[in-house]
Design an enzyme around this catalytic site. Structure first.
Site, PDB file in Angstrom:
ATOM      1  N   THR A  81       0.856  -1.197   0.000  1.00 24.02           N
ATOM      2  CA  THR A  81       0.000   0.000   0.000  1.00 24.02           C
ATOM      3  C   THR A  81       0.884   1.236   0.000  1.00 24.02           C
ATOM      4  O   THR A  81       1.969   1.212   0.575  1.00 24.02           O
ATOM      5  CB  THR A  81      -0.980   0.133   1.215  1.00 24.02           C
ATOM      6  OG1 THR A  81      -0.503   1.180   2.054  1.00 24.02           O
ATOM      7  CG2 THR A  81      -1.087  -1.111   2.043  1.00 24.02           C
TER       8      THR A  81
ATOM      9  N   ASP B 297      -0.209   3.920   1.386  1.00 24.67           N
ATOM     10  CA  ASP B 297      -0.615   4.630   2.605  1.00 24.67           C
ATOM     11  C   ASP B 297       0.154   4.180   3.834  1.00 24.67           C
ATOM     12  O   ASP B 297       0.094   4.825   4.879  1.00 24.67           O
ATOM     13  CB  ASP B 297      -2.118   4.409   2.861  1.00 24.67           C
ATOM     14  CG  ASP B 297      -2.974   5.121   1.844  1.00 24.67           C
ATOM     15  OD1 ASP B 297      -2.492   6.106   1.255  1.00 24.67           O
ATOM     16  OD2 ASP B 297      -4.121   4.689   1.623  1.00 24.67           O
TER      17      ASP B 297
ATOM     18  N   MET C 162      -2.426  11.966  -0.955  1.00 26.53           N
ATOM     19  CA  MET C 162      -3.312  10.832  -0.676  1.00 26.53           C
ATOM     20  C   MET C 162      -3.208  10.366   0.780  1.00 26.53           C
ATOM     21  O   MET C 162      -2.202  10.594   1.442  1.00 26.53           O
ATOM     22  CB  MET C 162      -3.010   9.668  -1.618  1.00 26.53           C
ATOM     23  CG  MET C 162      -3.613   9.824  -3.003  1.00 26.53           C
ATOM     24  SD  MET C 162      -3.284   8.360  -4.043  1.00 26.53           S
ATOM     25  CE  MET C 162      -4.235   8.772  -5.523  1.00 26.53           C
TER      26      MET C 162
ATOM     27  N   GLU D 207      -5.712  14.245   1.968  1.00 29.07           N
ATOM     28  CA  GLU D 207      -7.054  14.248   1.367  1.00 29.07           C
ATOM     29  C   GLU D 207      -8.118  13.838   2.386  1.00 29.07           C
ATOM     30  O   GLU D 207      -9.292  14.149   2.223  1.00 29.07           O
ATOM     31  CB  GLU D 207      -7.113  13.281   0.184  1.00 29.07           C
ATOM     32  CG  GLU D 207      -6.853  11.831   0.581  1.00 29.07           C
ATOM     33  CD  GLU D 207      -7.041  10.816  -0.548  1.00 29.07           C
ATOM     34  OE1 GLU D 207      -7.609  11.157  -1.595  1.00 29.07           O
ATOM     35  OE2 GLU D 207      -6.592   9.667  -0.355  1.00 29.07           O
TER      36      GLU D 207
ATOM     37  N   ARG E 229       1.231   7.372  -6.767  1.00 30.15           N
ATOM     38  CA  ARG E 229       1.307   5.919  -6.573  1.00 30.15           C
ATOM     39  C   ARG E 229       1.879   5.184  -7.775  1.00 30.15           C
ATOM     40  O   ARG E 229       2.014   3.963  -7.746  1.00 30.15           O
ATOM     41  CB  ARG E 229      -0.067   5.358  -6.201  1.00 30.15           C
ATOM     42  CG  ARG E 229      -1.082   5.447  -7.313  1.00 30.15           C
ATOM     43  CD  ARG E 229      -2.453   4.996  -6.853  1.00 30.15           C
ATOM     44  NE  ARG E 229      -3.330   4.899  -7.999  1.00 30.15           N
ATOM     45  CZ  ARG E 229      -4.650   4.827  -7.933  1.00 30.15           C
ATOM     46  NH1 ARG E 229      -5.248   4.860  -6.761  1.00 30.15           N
ATOM     47  NH2 ARG E 229      -5.365   4.726  -9.018  1.00 30.15           N
TER      48      ARG E 229
END
Lengths: 393, 393
Positions: B133, B135, B179, B236, B290
């Site tokens: 990921t 994140d 993000m 975000e 990404r």
């Protein structure tokens, strides 16, 4: 005659504008005079915001060569008639005999007017313009340093985003907004993203072709019915047949005056969402396309150095009131010169014969023109995993 | 027992998710079984959309290692109870004894449920989760492959945009939307942009800190009165103290339902424009953060390969129902394993103790955690000046 060198940067930044300063400094060091830079373009001259670069060390100079943005600051200042005298006073104070202004067509106008005034009042100055723009919109030069790197960034990013937008087994329409108010060279560079693996972008909209909403919707519908994923690139400067920006009407439809839409990307996204497909997204490359030095073109960087270096040579030979221009040769590029009067205030648009028959793509000739400009990866210095840059403001 | 290997990709793409496939294929080749990949995650398994990778040539495999996005396609499909049997039929058809699912916490839930069903009906399968990921929100692992490269992209881009936004001798406020819906790791990575030359970002807003409009305006006003250029990064996923997305109210203020604002960036831009300064712009890094493999972290890429390689080793040793996890050592990283049950459906947020006292920045410890993850530049193959990538959908 005064012997020292002054340079300044003007207009929007590029990824290689500092490479031209590197070239100027390197070459000027050989002349024996002192080397000065004005901060914030001609505004810095007026404010006596001048720094000396004569003794800059080689290591810093190398980093300067690969630093993005305008390391000495920039301006969009239009010199007024009554400001010329102040400029020449500063020139005299620092013993400036050679002046290099790095910029686009407005900057060439400024340099031209300043030089004419100096001649009139008997101040002996050699004034040379160094080309710079990401839009590639200066006439009389094969290309503009800055364009090659921006084109490389656009093509690379479009290729990567095209792969990213393609991963789900569902239809989607992706729109990328690219810089360029009047000239479509940068948006056209998105065509370089295509290869045997990536067939995007499918539709390319240049500012040179009047934009029509109905045609656009028909184009997208046709493409979407053929393939589930449609990738579109569009210039921020799209105008309708009356020459008005295509998206301004959309903006004025917004009742909240301070809640403005973005630009062309959001406008086209909304058109598609309302009429064709809800799964649509728009991406604006924004300022990254002019400052992403980490993916700058080595060829562009080399030529940016060359126009600086040769600019100093031309000035020392006695030339003045010219912009350094770039000539394509069999093996690469060399420089020449063009009078200020032929470039000042003028723009070059994307050639009509390089737009394909359906107005939604570019020809092989256009690709052949652009491809040499994106060759090689500039040797950006990294420190602890991130690029190391420098600036003097 | 079945001897063949199947892998699939799930969830959002990253710049190094294919490096894990490279690791799986390289290691699985040594086992002697055949190697299959499902296109579009478990959706591809259900549709029998399977391709064989056993005989992939080394040159293509090398390009796969450095290709961004999900080269085999992805999905966000939640397997239904009644679909398990179909999946196992396909497993049986291809002789699959080892299943590798590359994804985030939802993907681990899918792999967990599938594995439990197989056990219940007596189908012997080793199921291994491979973390992925941007994140960095998976628990029980030092970091997630994909995060390091996204962090490097964010830090590099913020550094370059900070330099770009600084060139004019006028005040300006720049906002970058990054993000991260629940976890602020990626936005926190913008702090890496700071060095002796670049002092941006000045204000960092993470989703872990409840967002308050008045506090935000005070922060910005204070910063703007101190320095003329303020650079802000914001996640975000900013939410107010009631847990609602901060910008939704702004959206509903828009009378034209199909004329939506962007996200947080546009929302904050509007707040600043209305209350503090008209010269404000917002930039959304969008999907580039990404998929920008051209600036992927070599360290991240290496670890992405390692979790794939070691995943196959663990499976061949008989382990099942575990996700490969990453452990930080004195000299780098090694792998371990963690039961699916400890990661499935769970998320990791940015540690409170790494947020600075004023809630607008990160601590030195946070920097020390992130810095090793962005080290080195992945060796992306270039052809004719542009990256060369590959995909199998």
């Amino acid at each position: 005659m005064h012997k020292n060198v002054l340079f300044a940067q003007s207009g929007g930044p590029t990824a290689v504008i500092n490479a031209s300063c590197y070239g100027i400094i390197k070459q000027a060091k050989k002349s024996g005079g002192r080397i000065f830079a004005a901060r914030y373009g001609v505004e810095g001259i007026l404010k006596d915001n001048i720094i000396e670069m004569t003794d800059i060390d080689d290591a810093t100079l190398e980093i300067l060569r690969y630093s993005p943005s305008s390391a000495f600051g920039s301006c969009r200042h239009k010199l007024k008639e009554e400001e010329f005298e102040s400029v020449l006073k500063i020139f005299d104070k620092y013993g400036i005999g050679y002046f290099f202004y790095i910029g686009g067509n407005d900057s060439m106008t400024t340099a031209d007017r300043l030089s004419k005034y100096a001649l009139k009042v008997g101040y002996d100055i050699k004034a040379i313009g160094i080309p710079k723009t990401i839009d590639n919109d200066l006439p009389c030069t094969d290309f503009c340093p800055g364009y090659g790197s921006a084109a490389k960034y656009v093509a690379t990013s479009v290729k990567e985003m095209a792969l990213d937008s393609d991963v789900y087994d569902k239809g989607i329409i992706t729109i990328v907004e690219i810089m360029g108010r009047d000239s479509g060279f940068l948006t056209a560079a998105s065509a370089l993203a295509k290869d045997e693996v990536v067939d995007s972008p499918h539709l390319i909209y240049l500012p040179e072709v009047p934009f029509d909403e109905n045609e656009f919707l028909k184009d997208v519908e046709r493409a979407y019915s053929k393939k589930k994923k449609v990738f579109i690139t569009a210039s921020e400067g799209l105008k309708n047949k009356d020459g008005e920006y295509a998206y301004l009407r959309e903006r004025s439809a917004d009742a909240f005056s301070n809640l403005q839409m973005g630009g062309v990307g959001k406008y086209l996204e909304n058109l598609v969402k309302t009429n064709i497909e809800k799964r649509v997204k728009s991406v604006e490359l924004s300022i990254l396309q002019r400052c992403a030095a980490h993916i700058a073109s080595a060829q562009d960087n080399d030529v940016a150095v060359m126009v600086g270096t040769d600019g100093v040579k031309y000035a020392m030979e006695g030339l003045t009131d010219v912009m350094v221009s770039i000539v394509r040769t069999e093996n690469g590029f060399k420089t020449s010169t063009v009078p200020f009067s032929e470039v000042a205030g003028k723009i070059k648009v994307f050639p009509k014969e390089w737009i394909d028959n359906e107005n939604r793509g570019v020809t092989r000739e256009a690709i052949d023109y652009m491809l040499p400009l994106v060759q090689g990866e500039a040797k950006v210095p990294y420190e602890k995993g991130l690029p190391r840059y420098v600036r003097f403001i």
